[in-house]
Design a protein around this motif. Sequence first.
Motif, PDB file in Angstrom:
ATOM      1  N   ASN A  84      29.785 -16.001  11.418  1.00 39.12           N
ATOM      2  CA  ASN A  84      29.749 -16.503  12.791  1.00 39.12           C
ATOM      3  C   ASN A  84      31.131 -16.571  13.433  1.00 39.12           C
ATOM      4  OD1 ASN A  84      27.023 -16.928  12.649  1.00 39.12           O
ATOM      5  ND2 ASN A  84      27.238 -19.036  11.915  1.00 39.12           N
ATOM      6  N   GLU A  87      32.233 -14.502  16.827  1.00 41.82           N
ATOM      7  CA  GLU A  87      31.343 -14.865  17.926  1.00 41.82           C
ATOM      8  C   GLU A  87      31.671 -16.282  18.402  1.00 41.82           C
ATOM      9  OE1 GLU A  87      28.578 -13.926  20.632  1.00 41.82           O
ATOM     10  OE2 GLU A  87      29.602 -12.616  19.200  1.00 41.82           O
ATOM     11  N   LYS A  90      35.037 -16.503  20.225  1.00 44.53           N
ATOM     12  CA  LYS A  90      34.936 -15.889  21.537  1.00 44.53           C
ATOM     13  C   LYS A  90      34.340 -16.904  22.514  1.00 44.53           C
ATOM     14  CE  LYS A  90      31.372 -13.079  23.129  1.00 44.53           C
ATOM     15  NZ  LYS A  90      31.141 -13.459  24.445  1.00 44.53           N
ATOM     16  N   GLU A  91      33.344 -17.674  22.029  1.00 47.49           N
ATOM     17  CA  GLU A  91      32.645 -18.610  22.915  1.00 47.49           C
ATOM     18  C   GLU A  91      33.372 -19.936  23.073  1.00 47.49           C
ATOM     19  OE1 GLU A  91      28.571 -19.016  21.876  1.00 47.49           O
ATOM     20  OE2 GLU A  91      28.110 -16.978  22.555  1.00 47.49           O
TER      21      GLU A  91
END
Lengths: 285, 266, 283
Positions: A84, A87, A90-91
């Motif tokens: 994870n 991802e 990035k968030e």
Amino acid sequence: MNKLLIRIRDLVHEYREYDENDVLVRTSRALDGVTLDVTEGSFVAVLGHNGSGKSTFAKHINALLMPTEGTVIFSGRDTAEIENLWELRKEAGMIFQNPDNQIISNVVEEDVAFGPENLGIPSEEIIARVAFALERVGMEAYRLSSPNKLSGGQKQRIGIAGLLAMKPRCILMDEPTAMLDPVGRREVLRTVHELNRDEHITVVMITHYLEEVTDVDRVVVMDQGKIVMDGTPREIFSRIDELSAHHMRVPQVVELAYELRKEGVPIPEGILTVDELVEALCRLR
Amino acid sequence: MIRDITLGQYYDADSIIHRLDPRVKLAFTLIYIASLYVGKSVYCYLFAAAFLCGLIALSRVPVHFMLRGLKSIVVILVISALFNIFVIDGQVLVRFWIFRITLEGLKTAGLMVVRLILLIVGSSVMTLTTTPNDLTDGLERSLGFLKVIHVPIHEISMMMSIALRFIPILVEEVNKIMKAQMARGADFDGGGLIKKAKAMVPMLIPLFVSSFRRAADLALAMEARCYHGGEGRTKMYPLKYKKEDFLAYLVLFVYLGCMIALGRLT
Amino acid sequence: MSIALEHVSYIYDPDQKVKKYAVRDVSLEIKKGEFVSIIGHTGSGKSTLIQFMNGLLKPTEGRVLFEGQDVFEKGFSLKGLRQKVGISFQYPDNQLFESTILKDVMFGPKNLGQSREEAETNARAALKVMAVPEASYDKSPFELSGGQKRRVAIAGILAMNPDYLILDEPTAGLDPEGRDEILELIRTLNWSQGIAVILVSHSMEDVAEYAKRILVMNDGQIIMDDTPREIFKAYRDLETIGLSAPQVTYIAHALAEKGFLPYDTNVMTVEEAKKEILKVLKK
């Protein structure tokens, strides 16, 4: 009702110190059972004095640190699971205290492009995202400047643009204003408030300045690795004795209102701004 | 102010040379240097010098900027010229005490000085017309083939560009540290070599400590922005060859051909 | 006994046609025992100005006088000046380098030519004044927290026994408690030992509470030089140059506008504001 974005359960973090022979010499518990839910789109301020564990806490949300015990779930993903990682980062973008030490390139636009480049986004889209991000933080005029010529507040805004270009859902800020002057401080705060309001980006801001958190949605106070207070700024600032017990100093207007109430002046609890206090006092006449 | 110092020595101008792809300019520099060792006659050097003058004219960089690089090597030039003049055997022109000057010596020295000057000025053309960023970009792309033999070329060029960003910051930091220590009575200029070296300790330790902290902070910030090496990475402005670049390569090969031919002829 | 600046200016790059001034034609005098604060936004010339005071920077124009003597004249010992006028810069990390706290604080006295014993006595005294616990004297300065580092750094200057102490943003980056601790220690130094303090700060609340005199800088010039009370009366002018007054000053002015407080009310601290408001309410 807004969606849950961050879900933290019984989070414990221990720093372990080893000597030359890899023998454990000391463990210190920076986080000691933190449980917290953050809904999407909210602006949460985490307060605490130096060494209260608030920075360690923030680094768990984007998996820069791993829990010793407990879990951190960001938008349904467990931060402890390695697949994870990208991802997640990035968030959940992060802004650090020292503006100089997070700018990688010596041209502003290239620095903003650094994140999207790492994500492998096509060139044309990077160009569009960089333009959008710089425009959003009001730094488009400095696109081709060297970051060395910018003020501290401007550098932090470039840092924020660098996150925006990755299209984050959440911005984590670790004492983003500690090294800035009052002008830079206002610039940065105004920028994140706008992003929170207009782009619906969740903000978690670590700070030790209480005057910076009067207009956030929620204030969490940490001390000795635990969450000790949690509520709206109005609720938190009316518990002034508790705040001082956790080594926090309230803004002058809050302190004055509190002192006056102690003298028996009947003004309401939870006054946060100059206007509110003035209005309350004038009503007494 | 210290923050204004330019690194490398980029001279901002709008010229065809400035616009060329950095890979082309790297190739130009390498081949130009090599060509100076291919042809060794006076004609070769005249041709090479003429070619270089043409490039300088095209680059729109003032000539004195081009010649600046020579200042630092004047001493080397003089020493090696003298060495050649006195050491090489041949037809003796002058003789005094234990020294003698030969015709061959003079010739070799002259050619060598010209070659060094062309070499330095030739590489200045590249550094003056290419931003440090483009240069690292160009290096990364043109040396990409080295990845096959596990040379971490992406990492090296990333390190170079980070160094470019932090050198002015560190220069300013040195200045601040020195002032802080001078306020405590430290003396940075007086004394002999050993005393001077010792006086540097109070400057170097804070500098190292702060550099390590900056490095740790930066690594964390890069990781937080999803940096995970060169793999799968894209570029906002990827290097792309244009028409001029191919033309430049053509000019370069014609030049090299001429040099080889001139070298053979004479 | 004083430090005096006479028409000093500092020009970046004097060869340039358009001169860029960091400091422009400043004259001022700071006497022994004063508690002065210099405020101004970033780039207003504060840090250039303080560096004139102990000869770290030579003004392009004008004279710097220490007790009446020009410090840049031949034969004047700059080292002697730096002993009398200490500067503690903003980042303590820029000066800590020794293996232990005690040794680090001894660096200054030793540079002045003091013997090891003498230097140690002075260092211990300075650390004590800055409330650094004795148990930590043998610790590495790099292990300390931000607030403690700052106190050790100031002790490093105090150990040279200066008559003037210049502090550049001594509370930047500290939490409220660390901030109060340092400012209280500095105030004590000022009144118990008579050391003149020159405090450069961004925090108007701190300046209002501690300084007796404020110099306001803008664009390289001193535009106001007065008591805090007078300076903060002009809070509207301060705002035009990117500064502000303490929050209570705004409360008092807003109350005066509504006719709640008398017009000439001028408060700078919470305590004063409370007293004035209670006076009105109890009438």
